[in-house]
Every structure is written in structure tokens, then in C-alpha cells.
Design a protein around this motif. Structure first.
Motif, short mmCIF file in Angstrom:
data_model
loop_
_atom_site.label_atom_id
_atom_site.label_comp_id
_atom_site.label_asym_id
_atom_site.label_seq_id
_atom_site.Cartn_x
_atom_site.Cartn_y
_atom_site.Cartn_z
N THR A 7 9.86 22.14 37.37
CA THR A 7 8.55 22.69 37.73
C THR A 7 8.63 24.18 38.02
O THR A 7 7.62 24.86 38.03
CB THR A 7 7.98 21.97 38.97
N THR A 8 9.84 24.69 38.27
CA THR A 8 10.06 26.12 38.42
C THR A 8 11.34 26.47 37.68
O THR A 8 12.11 25.59 37.30
CB THR A 8 10.24 26.54 39.90
N GLU A 9 11.57 27.75 37.47
CA GLU A 9 12.77 28.18 36.77
C GLU A 9 13.98 28.01 37.67
O GLU A 9 13.96 28.40 38.83
CB GLU A 9 12.64 29.64 36.35
N ALA A 16 10.51 26.56 33.73
CA ALA A 16 9.48 25.61 34.11
C ALA A 16 8.93 24.92 32.87
O ALA A 16 8.63 25.56 31.87
CB ALA A 16 8.36 26.31 34.87
N PHE A 36 11.77 21.76 42.85
CA PHE A 36 12.13 22.43 41.61
C PHE A 36 11.93 21.54 40.40
O PHE A 36 11.90 22.03 39.27
CB PHE A 36 13.59 22.88 41.63
N ARG A 55 3.22 29.02 33.42
CA ARG A 55 4.35 29.93 33.26
C ARG A 55 3.98 31.07 32.32
O ARG A 55 4.30 32.24 32.59
CB ARG A 55 5.56 29.18 32.71
N ARG A 58 1.98 33.76 34.02
CA ARG A 58 2.72 34.61 34.94
C ARG A 58 3.65 35.58 34.24
O ARG A 58 4.02 36.60 34.81
CB ARG A 58 3.56 33.76 35.89
N ASP A 112 7.16 39.03 39.51
CA ASP A 112 7.11 37.72 40.14
C ASP A 112 8.34 37.53 41.01
O ASP A 112 9.47 37.73 40.56
CB ASP A 112 7.04 36.63 39.07
N ARG A 114 9.82 34.99 41.97
CA ARG A 114 10.71 33.94 41.47
C ARG A 114 11.64 34.44 40.38
O ARG A 114 12.61 33.78 40.04
CB ARG A 114 9.90 32.76 40.96
N LYS A 115 11.35 35.62 39.84
CA LYS A 115 12.18 36.18 38.78
C LYS A 115 13.21 37.17 39.32
O LYS A 115 14.01 37.70 38.57
CB LYS A 115 11.30 36.91 37.75
#
Length: 149
Positions: A7-9, A16, A36, A55, A58, A112, A114-115
Motif C-alpha cells: 500500500t506504500t513504497e 505501492a 505497508f 501513487r 503524487r 513527498d 515518503r520519498k
């Protein structure tokens, strides 16, 4: 082996929306509790398209835009003001979210959180680097300075 939908990287595993196979314990004890991943089911296949669409929204639109943003990020130094005590020790730590916010505040663009990957725990003032994944083929190193506020 367990078949899961990310669901996420997850670094080293996938992005994701990817369907991957991992060991049962890794999925049960790490990926599922942190949100995750979800277990793969036939009904879960329908989620993949919505996850991939989110994804894509984003991500940086194109490779050229990602390369331009990478050039801006590598050529600038970002300042992150934090609460610090004597001798430069921080009250807490610098997180990926702090780096993303500082990049945006410096007017370099939107990144982002998360990156953003920090190579170490930052507990003192000084100059550090973080890696930012802007696109599948584009990574940028951001240099930032942690200063007392």
C-alpha cells in the motif's frame, strides 16, 4: 511465502500497488502492523488500480520534470531550524518530513515525505545529506544544514 499487496513504497521490496511474495513472518510482524501492505485476495485485486492511481497523482509528472527538480535539489543547501541544547545536541531528531517541509519552504519544489530517505539518525547540528526518489529513474541527494532555532 505470503502473497501481499503493497500500500506504500517499501525500499528494496516494491512500490505501492505491487503484488509481491514475502516470508510470512515479515508480512505478519512488520508490513501489516505498519500499514505497508494488505493480504492479497481476489477482492484485493480491485484495490490495486486505486492504489496505483493515487501513487501516479503524487509522483512528479514526467521524467524531464523530475530531472529538473533533481538538479535544483542537488545544487542548493536547505536549512532546517530545530530546538537544540548546548553543544548542538537536538531535542528529538530530524525526520524525513522535516526535510520535505524545508525543501518546500526554500521554494525548491514539493517533495513527498515518503520519498525522502535519511541515511542516519540526526541528533546534532551540522550538515547532512538525504536521498530523494523523484521518479523511477531519478534520485537526488539533498544537502541540508541543521541549525539551532
Amino acid at each position: 511465502m505470503a502473497k501481499i499487496i503493497l500500500t506504500t513504497e517499501v525500499t528494496g521490496l516494491g512500490a505501492a500497488g505491487d503484488v509481491v511474495e514475502v516470508k510470512n513472518g515479515y508480512a505478519r510482524n512488520y508490513l501489516f502492523p505498519r500499514g505497508f501492505a494488505t493480504p492479497w485476495t481476489r477482492g484485493g485485486e480491485k484495490q490495486i488500480e486505486s492504489i496505483k492511481a493515487a501513487r501516479a497523482a503524487r509522483e512528479v509528472a514526467s521524467l524531464e520534470d523530475a530531472q529538473a527538480l533533481a538538479h535544483k535539489l542537488t545544487s542548493a543547501t536547505v536549512t532546517i531550524p530545530v530546538k537544540a541544547g548546548a553543544e548542538g545536541r537536538l531535542f528529538g531528531t530530524v525526520r524525513a518530513e522535516d526535510v520535505a517541509d524545508a525543501v518546500e519552504a526554500a521554494g525548491l519544489g514539493s517533495v513527498d515525505k515518503r520519498k525522502v530517505e535519511l541515511n542516519q539518525h540526526i541528533k546534532t547540528t551540522g550538515v547532512y545529506q538525504a536521498s530523494v526518489r523523484l521518479h523511477e529513474d531519478v534520485n537526488a541527494n539533498v544537502e541540508f544544514e541543521v541549525v539551532p532555532a
